[in-house]
Design a protein around this motif. Structure first.
Motif, mmCIF file in Angstrom:
data_model
loop_
_atom_site.group_PDB
_atom_site.id
_atom_site.type_symbol
_atom_site.label_atom_id
_atom_site.label_comp_id
_atom_site.label_asym_id
_atom_site.label_seq_id
_atom_site.Cartn_x
_atom_site.Cartn_y
_atom_site.Cartn_z
ATOM 1 N N TRP A 1 14.958 28.556 127.229
ATOM 2 C CA TRP A 1 15.184 29.961 127.042
ATOM 3 C C TRP A 1 16.593 30.249 127.559
ATOM 4 O O TRP A 1 17.526 30.887 126.984
ATOM 5 N N GLU A 2 16.693 29.494 128.755
ATOM 6 C CA GLU A 2 18.144 30.090 129.569
ATOM 7 C C GLU A 2 19.018 29.295 128.715
ATOM 8 O O GLU A 2 20.335 29.741 128.575
ATOM 9 N N MET A 3 19.083 28.073 128.083
ATOM 10 C CA MET A 3 20.052 27.429 127.104
ATOM 11 C C MET A 3 20.430 28.254 126.156
ATOM 12 O O MET A 3 21.643 28.497 125.727
ATOM 13 N N VAL A 4 19.386 28.763 125.303
ATOM 14 C CA VAL A 4 19.807 29.628 124.152
ATOM 15 C C VAL A 4 20.258 30.990 124.449
ATOM 16 O O VAL A 4 21.332 31.156 123.863
ATOM 17 N N ARG A 5 19.975 31.444 125.604
ATOM 18 C CA ARG A 5 20.364 32.842 126.024
ATOM 19 C C ARG A 5 21.837 32.602 126.424
ATOM 20 O O ARG A 5 22.589 33.373 126.036
ATOM 21 N N SER A 6 22.048 31.662 127.099
ATOM 22 C CA SER A 6 23.553 31.607 127.565
ATOM 23 C C SER A 6 24.406 31.198 126.683
ATOM 24 O O SER A 6 25.471 31.656 126.471
ATOM 25 N N ARG A 7 24.090 30.366 125.678
ATOM 26 C CA ARG A 7 24.797 29.863 124.539
ATOM 27 C C ARG A 7 25.051 31.003 123.443
ATOM 28 O O ARG A 7 26.062 30.982 122.824
ATOM 29 N N GLN A 8 24.237 31.848 123.451
ATOM 30 C CA GLN A 8 24.328 33.084 122.427
ATOM 31 C C GLN A 8 24.824 34.222 123.316
ATOM 32 O O GLN A 8 24.878 35.295 122.496
ATOM 33 N N GLY A 9 25.019 34.313 124.335
ATOM 34 C CA GLY A 9 25.523 35.449 125.076
ATOM 35 C C GLY A 9 24.579 36.524 125.148
ATOM 36 O O GLY A 9 24.782 37.757 125.076
ATOM 37 N N ILE A 10 23.083 36.402 125.493
ATOM 38 C CA ILE A 10 22.262 37.446 125.411
ATOM 39 C C ILE A 10 21.775 37.395 126.903
ATOM 40 O O ILE A 10 21.607 36.634 127.717
ATOM 41 N N ASP A 11 21.534 38.870 127.211
ATOM 42 C CA ASP A 11 20.821 39.195 128.649
ATOM 43 C C ASP A 11 19.593 39.002 128.506
ATOM 44 O O ASP A 11 18.806 38.986 127.166
ATOM 45 N N GLY A 12 19.058 38.294 129.756
ATOM 46 C CA GLY A 12 17.484 38.028 129.546
ATOM 47 C C GLY A 12 16.787 38.149 130.761
ATOM 48 O O GLY A 12 17.342 38.454 131.648
ATOM 49 N N GLN A 13 15.466 38.366 130.582
ATOM 50 C CA GLN A 13 14.551 38.573 131.915
ATOM 51 C C GLN A 13 13.389 37.896 131.661
ATOM 52 O O GLN A 13 12.664 37.862 130.705
#
Length: 182
Positions: A47-59
């Motif tokens: 999830w962290e990989m997808v989030r960081s590559r797509q510029g998405i804030d996540g929890q």
């Protein structure tokens, strides 16, 4: 054998594809909520990989195992999860979960209509788990070659291939040299 993973969403999540999920995550003011089977688990890292590559804030919300995470995704407490095909297949087929994408570069034989993350616009992303047979380091090469031939023959058996597919794995086979490159 290769083992692709699914990105799944609860039935109430208003998306049907990874592209829609990324668009929703970028448009909403609050962070994207997602879960995994625990801190540092494969689901958390991916999830962290997808989030960081797509510029998405996540929890991230960590669970103590996949079973409670699956239960809460189906119940709507947390919207998203990376999960193995065997753990999620029955829930996807009955509509309790929505499968959005598969983690490998090639579509899964278990869900052939489900796009890969690459196809969904997440470039340079492939996550696959695999199983292999190992022998002691000093095993003679003729013995290794004989075992490798027997294993590859077994992996071509339609009954074995079907059983692996039911478990979310796809028979690959290969050589000891190719495994060493993995």
């Amino acid at each position: 054998a290769g083992k692709p993973l699914l990105i799944v969403a609860g039935p109430g999540v208003p998306v049907k594809t990874v592209k829609e999920l990324i668009a929703l995550a970028k448009a909403q003011p609050q962070p994207l909520l997602y879960t995994s089977g625990g801190i540092g688990s494969y689901g958390h890292r991916w999830w962290e990989m997808v989030r960081s590559r797509q510029g998405i804030d996540g929890q991230h919300t960590a669970y103590n195992g996949i079973a409670p995470a699956l239960k809460d995704v189906m119940g709507g407490q947390v919207p998203l999860l990376w999960v193995s095909i065997p753990a999620a297949a029955q829930f996807v087929k009955t509509g309790k979960l929505k499968a959005l994408g598969v983690s490998t570069l090639k579509r899964s034989a278990a869900f052939p209509d489900l796009p890969t993350l690459q196809e969904a616009g997440v470039p340079d992303f492939e996550v696959d788990s695999w199983y292999a047979m190992f022998v002691p380091a000093k095993t003679p090469k003729p013995v290794i070659d004989k075992l490798n031939r027997a294993l590859n023959t077994t992996l071509q058996d339609p009954e074995v291939r079907e059983k692996l597919l039911q478990q979310g794995s796809e028979a690959v086979g290969g050589t000891p040299e190719a495994l060493g490159q993995t």
